[in-house]
Design an enzyme around this catalytic site. Sequence first.
Site, PDB file in Angstrom:
ATOM      1  N   ASP A  72       0.684   0.625  -3.841  1.00 44.99           N
ATOM      2  CA  ASP A  72       0.221  -0.632  -4.418  1.00 44.99           C
ATOM      3  C   ASP A  72      -0.787  -0.414  -5.548  1.00 44.99           C
ATOM      4  OD1 ASP A  72      -1.465   0.411  -2.400  1.00 44.99           O
ATOM      5  OD2 ASP A  72      -2.618  -1.444  -2.398  1.00 44.99           O
ATOM      6  N   GLU A  73      -0.878  -1.404  -6.378  1.00 44.92           N
ATOM      7  CA  GLU A  73      -1.934  -1.531  -7.380  1.00 44.92           C
ATOM      8  C   GLU A  73      -2.126  -0.310  -8.269  1.00 44.92           C
ATOM      9  OE1 GLU A  73      -4.754  -4.914  -5.466  1.00 44.92           O
ATOM     10  OE2 GLU A  73      -5.329  -2.859  -4.977  1.00 44.92           O
ATOM     11  N   VAL A  74      -1.020   0.178  -8.794  1.00 50.13           N
ATOM     12  CA  VAL A  74      -1.126   1.274  -9.765  1.00 50.13           C
ATOM     13  C   VAL A  74      -1.403   0.659 -11.128  1.00 50.13           C
ATOM     14  CG1 VAL A  74       0.029   3.250 -10.785  1.00 50.13           C
ATOM     15  CG2 VAL A  74       0.548   2.576  -8.418  1.00 50.13           C
TER      16      VAL A  74
ATOM     17  N   GLU B  99       5.234  -3.040  -4.595  1.00 46.47           N
ATOM     18  CA  GLU B  99       5.281  -2.414  -5.910  1.00 46.47           C
ATOM     19  C   GLU B  99       6.271  -1.251  -5.961  1.00 46.47           C
ATOM     20  OE1 GLU B  99       2.479  -3.256  -4.414  1.00 46.47           O
ATOM     21  OE2 GLU B  99       0.864  -3.752  -5.814  1.00 46.47           O
TER      22      GLU B  99
ATOM     23  N   HIS C 282      -5.257   4.390  -5.450  1.00 43.92           N
ATOM     24  CA  HIS C 282      -6.099   4.337  -4.245  1.00 43.92           C
ATOM     25  C   HIS C 282      -6.325   5.729  -3.670  1.00 43.92           C
ATOM     26  CE1 HIS C 282      -6.376  -0.033  -3.868  1.00 43.92           C
ATOM     27  NE2 HIS C 282      -5.095  -0.103  -4.228  1.00 43.92           N
TER      28      HIS C 282
END
Lengths: 728, 728
Positions: free
Chosen positions: A318-320, A370, A255
């Site tokens: 988050d969301e790697v 995460e 992000h």
Amino acid sequence: MTRGLCAAVGALLVVSAPALAGAESSRLPLMPWPAQVEAGEGALAISPTLAWWADGPASPIVERAVERLAGRLALATGVPVRAQRAASRDAATLRLRWASDPRWLTLEADESYQLEVTASAALLQAAGEAGVLRGLATLAQLVVPGGEGFGLATGRIHDHPRFAWRGLMIDTARHFVPMPALLRELDAMEAVKLNVLHLHLSDAEGFRLESRVHPKLQGEGSDGQFYTQAEVRQLVAAAADRGIRVVPELDMPAHTCSWLVGYPQLGSRPGPFRLGFDPAAAGAALDPSRDEVYAFVDALVGEMTGLFPDRFFHMGGDEVVGDEWQQNPKIRAFMEANGIVDRRALQAHFSRRVSAILAKHGRTTMGWDEVLGDGLLQDAVLQSWRSSKMTARATAAGHRVVVSAGYYLDWLMPAVYHYALDPADPRGVGISEQEVKALASTPFAAYLGEERVMDQAASLSAAQEALVLGAEAALWTEMVSPEMVDGRLWPRTAAIAERFWSSKETRDPESMLRRMVGVSRQLEALSLRHEEDRRLMLARLAPGAEASALALGDAVAPSRYYSRLLRRAMAGPAAMAVPMNRLADAATPDSAQGLRFAQDVRDLIAARERSGPRLLRVRRQLVAWRDVSPALAVSAERQPLLREALPVAADLATLADAGLRALDAWERGTPLAAESLGGALALAEQHAKAAESTSTSLVESLQPPPPAEVVLTAAPPIRDLLREASGR
Amino acid sequence: MTRGLCAAVGALLVVSAPALAGAESSRLPLMPWPAQVEAGEGALAISPTLAWWADGPASPIVERAVERLAGRLALATGVPVRAQRAASRDAATLRLRWASDPRWLTLEADESYQLEVTASAALLQAAGEAGVLRGLATLAQLVVPGGEGFGLATGRIHDHPRFAWRGLMIDTARHFVPMPALLRELDAMEAVKLNVLHLHLSDAEGFRLESRVHPKLQGEGSDGQFYTQAEVRQLVAAAADRGIRVVPELDMPAHTCSWLVGYPQLGSRPGPFRLGFDPAAAGAALDPSRDEVYAFVDALVGEMTGLFPDRFFHMGGDEVVGDEWQQNPKIRAFMEANGIVDRRALQAHFSRRVSAILAKHGRTTMGWDEVLGDGLLQDAVLQSWRSSKMTARATAAGHRVVVSAGYYLDWLMPAVYHYALDPADPRGVGISEQEVKALASTPFAAYLGEERVMDQAASLSAAQEALVLGAEAALWTEMVSPEMVDGRLWPRTAAIAERFWSSKETRDPESMLRRMVGVSRQLEALSLRHEEDRRLMLARLAPGAEASALALGDAVAPSRYYSRLLRRAMAGPAAMAVPMNRLADAATPDSAQGLRFAQDVRDLIAARERSGPRLLRVRRQLVAWRDVSPALAVSAERQPLLREALPVAADLATLADAGLRALDAWERGTPLAAESLGGALALAEQHAKAAESTSTSLVESLQPPPPAEVVLTAAPPIRDLLREASGR
């Protein structure tokens, strides 16, 4: 300290009753509902002078809070209330007693208070300033009609929060949230006793914070819309005044596209990078193998801790996706050299190093769930979001947790949905294994995993439950333009705030909804724009038929979960950039007028009431809904954006017409022949089913949307009316 | 300069039509209506990027104005419009051309502009920045539905103001007007092309301005509510950005009680003095015989000219009773010694000296029409207010005049009343000689004289008319609390702004009212609170019956002229301090919903329309009104403030019920037997008469008020419907 005063007050008190029950408690629009409420009789008259007496250490915080209270009372009553120090304790109608609490504005602050309102004075006692603020927020909600106008309901309240961390996260990156809006939200947060404003300050769409150390962050990494350091200081000060901590989030290592526009050398692949939503670039991430990246973060954190005094600092995490890491030979070499086996381990490495930087600057790390991984500092706080069970998993690892799973406001769920979820319940929110499999070949697969999967068997030990600090409602703003911010937050967040503050046992949705409608108006009086903006958005959709558009708006809610966002994201950046000026954007998950209608129908049926003002209200609403269709059809000839709403208006008209016939029959006390309803009952059942669904299925979200992307929330009460009248 | 461009543009233009007529012109909610409008066909699509090109000198004023325009377009459409400099003139959708005007922000500034909107671009040309601002305000009003959402109506507009001085006076003394409200008003003023904000900053109730030279002015002469110098600077800067001059008024020698609280030595009688409304102390005035007073004024003016850069400075000068002067032997001696024969001559002496001080500080004197007197500097500007003929009298004496007679917003007249008055017409507003006589023995006598008397024969020569600089709407705030400010100003002031800007011949009230309803919504989108505050005030009056209270609010207006204020003033300070939280306070002189109903009824009758959406709207409104009564009766059991409104609600229900029967008959096309209406027609006639009266009789104002101090503005259209259906 407080016991003596209590005894003295006891003699004065007009205490009449045990705890308020059911219908009575709905009348006092207290939200969050306090731990203990004993209602009195009568009221303390509200007059232009709010004479107050302070029995506590000198405190500009309390002084300004009393001034805000005066302003709130004035707005709630039209009496020009102004605060004034009383000459003596006896001359004061508001008497405050508190001590200095060194834990003020920390997680450990004591927010409990006791409030006693008699016909002659209100007495508020608290261990510290935080409790005074919370007590004053309650006092402001005690306004009732009475005397020659308005008064404060008498009674006795003992109150304390269930959770110490009661937050609201606002994503300021996807859509910039203008500073005046954030300042408004602080007023609303204070009113419902939320105490953490968590700002998501950077994402692919923009870096929203002025850095002087790395000026290209906002300079090239935003469209010019960011908060200056002076604005941040103003916000943090206003929040502190309200006993609200501000926790900044700089989301990394993923992000971070907005960082990489100006500083491509920090990336895991060569640039250039560009701003904005782009699924193809969603894998962009900082390079965890290079010291330069950590030096950059170190300088940035050092600068930002000067702006954000709170002890906690959110590093995102988050969301790697990790593809870019795998594809970069230098990173692969780094992993091999350091025995880092996979993407997760590499993220854990990154998190550890950033966490150490934060600690160096005196900050406790916070991160999305995460971040949970080997070697993360034990005092790091995790924010569970992928599913409720992540609360269990993180606490099992000994971490403190703030729960956001189930409290995503951008899911556009009705307030009752969030209200029913307990932060300390690790079951309930998540998707199914089947869904994960079904989506394995879609672009979402990278974001799905077993962490998303619901675990109905998960449980917390008492020790784990003690690690649940609290929870945060979260508003992601991919589909929230500035004029929608208040409407997407309020009044739903008030119900969530009650879930975070009040006892686990306070969970009657009926009572909550009735009070929420009252709280919504209190918030409007505080200049919150949720109702006004909704009206303006609806009206501009329907030139010449504004009243019909408003009536339609009262009958619908935007379609839920990811059904609006996911299809747009699939269609790419152009679809994401479509202006948010349609019915589904204007509609609210909880229309006050729609809720009132539902309550009226429920009350009508429950009380077998066949005449009276309630029946008239129901009739008037049905007539308004029956009549929307022709007016909107004419208007849609001029305004193309309205056309998609015509089928909805037509169905609403059909239902309302049937509802009116049912109401006639109900009024006469004669049953309605079911066949006379034609297909209306089936239509009502079908719409009611959609309107009552709070499914969190991604697969369903990918199905073609209902007309105008709305559900007919008017359908369930109309269905009930039809069923009742036709004896089904 | 502009001719070449015009010719070039001509070829591009989709010009289709001669000037818009009647119904068509009502559709474009332009207000003030421009001098020349040629409508095109189609629209210039509004997209997220407002690419603009500047062909003029560097101007932060214009730059910020374009940014505000982008914001206004975004609010009007939901399209996230942002301004961006175009790379070339051809790439721009907004092309501006202007020259530097040294008269910017003076009375002489050139505000004319030409606007051409084609399907591909908008071209705005002006002689100076002021014209650019006015043209952008017009552009913001050209939003129409079209294309895939919204566009700007194409066409060609040539425009210039009729008057150079188009002001709004706000009394910040009687009730303090918070700074955020003033800043909002600037946005609204810009939208309707008003260019002077005149602030009445001191009166008996408070000195609202921070003086550092004489700090007891606000220190002891206010309740702590005043504007700091920093706030004034912010306000003046925001006004300048919008091409609005700020003219401060420090009212003297009377209306100075607040000065005398801290500085009693300036008074004409010994102190002490106290703040607030007190008829007994209304004669308090500065002592015109003492040099110390002038030295005080000199220092104060010197300080204030540093805050208010405008060339004009208002010294007040109204309502000097003079008793205290006559009763003070020293003042009498001074008069004798200087050959000053009476109170008027003494005021003229005072005005001359203050005027000289103002001149010394580079300021032109402005004063209320009482300042007219021997030896006043010829360049002093007088503000006529006691009657229209004072315009004639002051111009006859060679003074420039700003007209406020007939534009007092606190009279609570409907917009059409003010709209019908021409600033350059010296007849029409005033009271009768009989009234002056009838009130000779009341406390008001001191404020009445032949200057108040209407002179139907007064006239202006061309030379005199040339001295009429313009006019100011004026809001005195004895009965305006902070939450009422926007509602007492808007949307009425938009209609008045049209009177001040547009041609004398633009005067069709029908067209104005239709456009005003649209402008009202534009202003709401700009965050003006008139509609929202009205809703909140009505709703809190009727717990459990909010919708009915709103419906009642749409049917009434507060009773007019001085009928509310005068009786309170007679009853003394306690009556003046009664909170303004009743129906008459919440009600607006021009309810948008009420106006729409009246228009619908008018259109229905004119077009002999017996079905369709319009008829449905009328029916729905009548049903809502018929049903208010029982709900409010129940609510009034809890809220005593509502009780006075029950007779009004009952009459409204009777009228609405008759109206529904009339509508049934109308729909069937059969006449309604008049006798079937019972007394409803007579009741309608009676209420309609009261609702249509714009009498300015003080004697009538002293009569007992109608129930709840409101008039039933729903009555005239219902009467028309009854008449039509019953063939009367």
